[in-house]
Design a protein around this motif. Structure first.
Motif, PDB file in Angstrom:
ATOM      1  N   TYR A  29       0.702  -1.168  -0.024  1.00  0.00           N
ATOM      2  CA  TYR A  29      -0.129  -0.002  -0.070  1.00  0.00           C
ATOM      3  C   TYR A  29       0.782   1.356  -0.187  1.00  0.00           C
ATOM      4  N   SER A  30       1.701   1.246   0.789  1.00  0.00           N
ATOM      5  CA  SER A  30       2.883   2.426   0.871  1.00  0.00           C
ATOM      6  C   SER A  30       3.467   2.630  -0.496  1.00  0.00           C
ATOM      7  N   VAL A  31       4.123   1.413  -1.098  1.00  0.00           N
ATOM      8  CA  VAL A  31       4.652   1.623  -2.413  1.00  0.00           C
ATOM      9  C   VAL A  31       3.889   2.036  -3.170  1.00  0.00           C
ATOM     10  N   ASP A  32       2.829   1.539  -3.504  1.00  0.00           N
ATOM     11  CA  ASP A  32       1.779   1.957  -4.352  1.00  0.00           C
ATOM     12  C   ASP A  32       1.201   3.508  -4.283  1.00  0.00           C
ATOM     13  N   SER A  33       1.421   3.968  -3.114  1.00  0.00           N
ATOM     14  CA  SER A  33       0.937   5.402  -2.788  1.00  0.00           C
ATOM     15  C   SER A  33       2.021   6.366  -3.322  1.00  0.00           C
ATOM     16  N   ILE A  34       3.359   6.048  -3.807  1.00  0.00           N
ATOM     17  CA  ILE A  34       4.213   7.006  -4.554  1.00  0.00           C
ATOM     18  C   ILE A  34       3.901   7.404  -5.963  1.00  0.00           C
ATOM     19  N   TYR A  35       3.728   8.786  -5.995  1.00  0.00           N
ATOM     20  CA  TYR A  35       3.317   9.286  -7.190  1.00  0.00           C
ATOM     21  C   TYR A  35       4.370   9.892  -7.744  1.00  0.00           C
ATOM     22  N   SER A  36       5.114  10.663  -6.984  1.00  0.00           N
ATOM     23  CA  SER A  36       6.373  11.330  -7.722  1.00  0.00           C
ATOM     24  C   SER A  36       7.551  10.886  -6.863  1.00  0.00           C
ATOM     25  N   MET A  37       8.728  10.950  -7.871  1.00  0.00           N
ATOM     26  CA  MET A  37      10.185  10.798  -7.455  1.00  0.00           C
ATOM     27  C   MET A  37      11.000  11.403  -7.691  1.00  0.00           C
ATOM     28  N   GLY A  38      12.306  11.810  -7.065  1.00  0.00           N
ATOM     29  CA  GLY A  38      13.161  12.899  -7.261  1.00  0.00           C
ATOM     30  C   GLY A  38      14.461  12.397  -7.104  1.00  0.00           C
ATOM     31  N   TRP A  39      15.700  13.311  -7.701  1.00  0.00           N
ATOM     32  CA  TRP A  39      16.837  12.981  -7.162  1.00  0.00           C
ATOM     33  C   TRP A  39      17.437  14.342  -6.973  1.00  0.00           C
ATOM     34  N   PHE A  40      18.006  14.473  -5.630  1.00  0.00           N
ATOM     35  CA  PHE A  40      18.488  15.566  -5.054  1.00  0.00           C
ATOM     36  C   PHE A  40      20.018  15.436  -4.913  1.00  0.00           C
ATOM     37  N   ARG A  41      20.951  16.434  -4.598  1.00  0.00           N
ATOM     38  CA  ARG A  41      22.115  16.195  -4.231  1.00  0.00           C
ATOM     39  C   ARG A  41      22.655  17.370  -3.289  1.00  0.00           C
ATOM     40  N   GLN A  42      23.687  17.141  -2.505  1.00  0.00           N
ATOM     41  CA  GLN A  42      24.154  18.015  -1.608  1.00  0.00           C
ATOM     42  C   GLN A  42      25.812  17.741  -1.685  1.00  0.00           C
ATOM     43  N   ALA A  43      26.479  18.866  -1.839  1.00  0.00           N
ATOM     44  CA  ALA A  43      27.940  18.945  -1.763  1.00  0.00           C
ATOM     45  C   ALA A  43      28.214  19.597  -0.508  1.00  0.00           C
ATOM     46  N   PRO A  44      29.496  19.301   0.022  1.00  0.00           N
ATOM     47  CA  PRO A  44      29.885  19.914   1.396  1.00  0.00           C
ATOM     48  C   PRO A  44      29.878  21.335   1.360  1.00  0.00           C
ATOM     49  N   GLY A  45      29.332  21.697   2.510  1.00  0.00           N
ATOM     50  CA  GLY A  45      29.046  23.156   2.882  1.00  0.00           C
ATOM     51  C   GLY A  45      27.955  23.868   1.913  1.00  0.00           C
ATOM     52  N   LYS A  46      27.195  23.160   1.202  1.00  0.00           N
ATOM     53  CA  LYS A  46      26.143  23.688   0.577  1.00  0.00           C
ATOM     54  C   LYS A  46      24.740  22.965   0.894  1.00  0.00           C
ATOM     55  N   GLU A  47      23.739  23.644   0.549  1.00  0.00           N
ATOM     56  CA  GLU A  47      22.598  23.343   0.739  1.00  0.00           C
ATOM     57  C   GLU A  47      21.914  22.016  -0.250  1.00  0.00           C
ATOM     58  N   ARG A  48      21.040  21.270   0.277  1.00  0.00           N
ATOM     59  CA  ARG A  48      20.547  20.262  -0.764  1.00  0.00           C
ATOM     60  C   ARG A  48      19.738  20.835  -1.716  1.00  0.00           C
ATOM     61  N   GLU A  49      19.973  20.311  -3.131  1.00  0.00           N
ATOM     62  CA  GLU A  49      19.196  21.090  -4.040  1.00  0.00           C
ATOM     63  C   GLU A  49      18.744  19.828  -5.084  1.00  0.00           C
ATOM     64  N   GLY A  50      17.619  20.324  -5.917  1.00  0.00           N
ATOM     65  CA  GLY A  50      17.117  19.252  -6.488  1.00  0.00           C
ATOM     66  C   GLY A  50      17.737  19.081  -8.059  1.00  0.00           C
ATOM     67  N   VAL A  51      17.799  17.856  -8.475  1.00  0.00           N
ATOM     68  CA  VAL A  51      18.494  17.551  -9.717  1.00  0.00           C
ATOM     69  C   VAL A  51      17.298  17.287 -10.737  1.00  0.00           C
ATOM     70  N   ALA A  52      16.609  16.503 -10.303  1.00  0.00           N
ATOM     71  CA  ALA A  52      15.579  16.042 -11.342  1.00  0.00           C
ATOM     72  C   ALA A  52      14.263  15.220 -10.774  1.00  0.00           C
ATOM     73  N   ASP A 101       7.093  10.899  -2.723  1.00  0.00           N
ATOM     74  CA  ASP A 101       6.146  11.349  -2.210  1.00  0.00           C
ATOM     75  C   ASP A 101       4.880  11.059  -2.692  1.00  0.00           C
ATOM     76  N   SER A 102       3.632  11.267  -2.130  1.00  0.00           N
ATOM     77  CA  SER A 102       2.219  10.859  -2.409  1.00  0.00           C
ATOM     78  C   SER A 102       1.808  11.932  -3.280  1.00  0.00           C
ATOM     79  N   GLU A 103       2.394  13.009  -3.494  1.00  0.00           N
ATOM     80  CA  GLU A 103       1.620  13.877  -4.423  1.00  0.00           C
ATOM     81  C   GLU A 103       2.273  13.925  -5.725  1.00  0.00           C
ATOM     82  N   ASN A 104       1.379  13.787  -6.864  1.00  0.00           N
ATOM     83  CA  ASN A 104       1.790  13.622  -8.132  1.00  0.00           C
ATOM     84  C   ASN A 104       2.377  15.034  -8.884  1.00  0.00           C
TER      85      ASN A 104
END
Length: 126
Positions: A29-52, A101-104
């Motif tokens: 049920y939990s896995v089926d509830s996933i509607y969106s997925m993404g990749w993020f990255r974080q370099a040392p000393g920097k904030e996490r940023e969205g990639v795709a 996340d469960s939001e599409n």
């Protein structure tokens, strides 16, 4: 609850390629509830940023810095996400995280995701 596990990180020289994978585990049920997925990255000393990001309809969003070089994909299997990275540059060096996340909505905003993996390191040398 959803568990995300990344793999595929490593060290490459500038101009090289890597493919990251992210597998989602949990109650069906939990896995089926996933509607969106993404990749993020974080370099040392920097904030996490969205990639795709990608939503259940296949719509994608990319950060300007990776457009034309990175490709996010999610085959028919519900619980596997990929990030194909080409023409890697030293500035791509970071810990890469998978998120879901469960939001599409294919957003690359950090706040748009409930579930996060532990990350996989990507190091690009010049």
């Amino acid at each position: 609850q959803v568990l995300l596990v990344e793999s595929g990180g490593g060290s490459v020289q500038a101009g090289g390629s890597l493919r990251l994978s992210c597998s989602a585990f949990g109650y069906m049920y939990s896995v089926d509830s996933i509607y969106s997925m993404g990749w993020f990255r974080q370099a040392p000393g920097k904030e996490r940023e969205g990639v795709a990001a990608i939503d259940r309809n296949g719509s994608t969003t990319y950060a300007d810095s990776v457009k034309g070089r990175f490709t996010i994909s999610k085959p028919n299997a519900k619980n596997i996400l990929y990030l194909e990275m080409n023409s890697l540059q030293p500035e791509d060096t970071a810990m890469y995280y998978c998120a879901a996340d469960s939001e599409n909505i294919a957003t690359i905003l950090v706040g748009g995701y409930k579930y996060w993996g532990q990350g996989t390191q990507v190091t690009v040398s010049s």
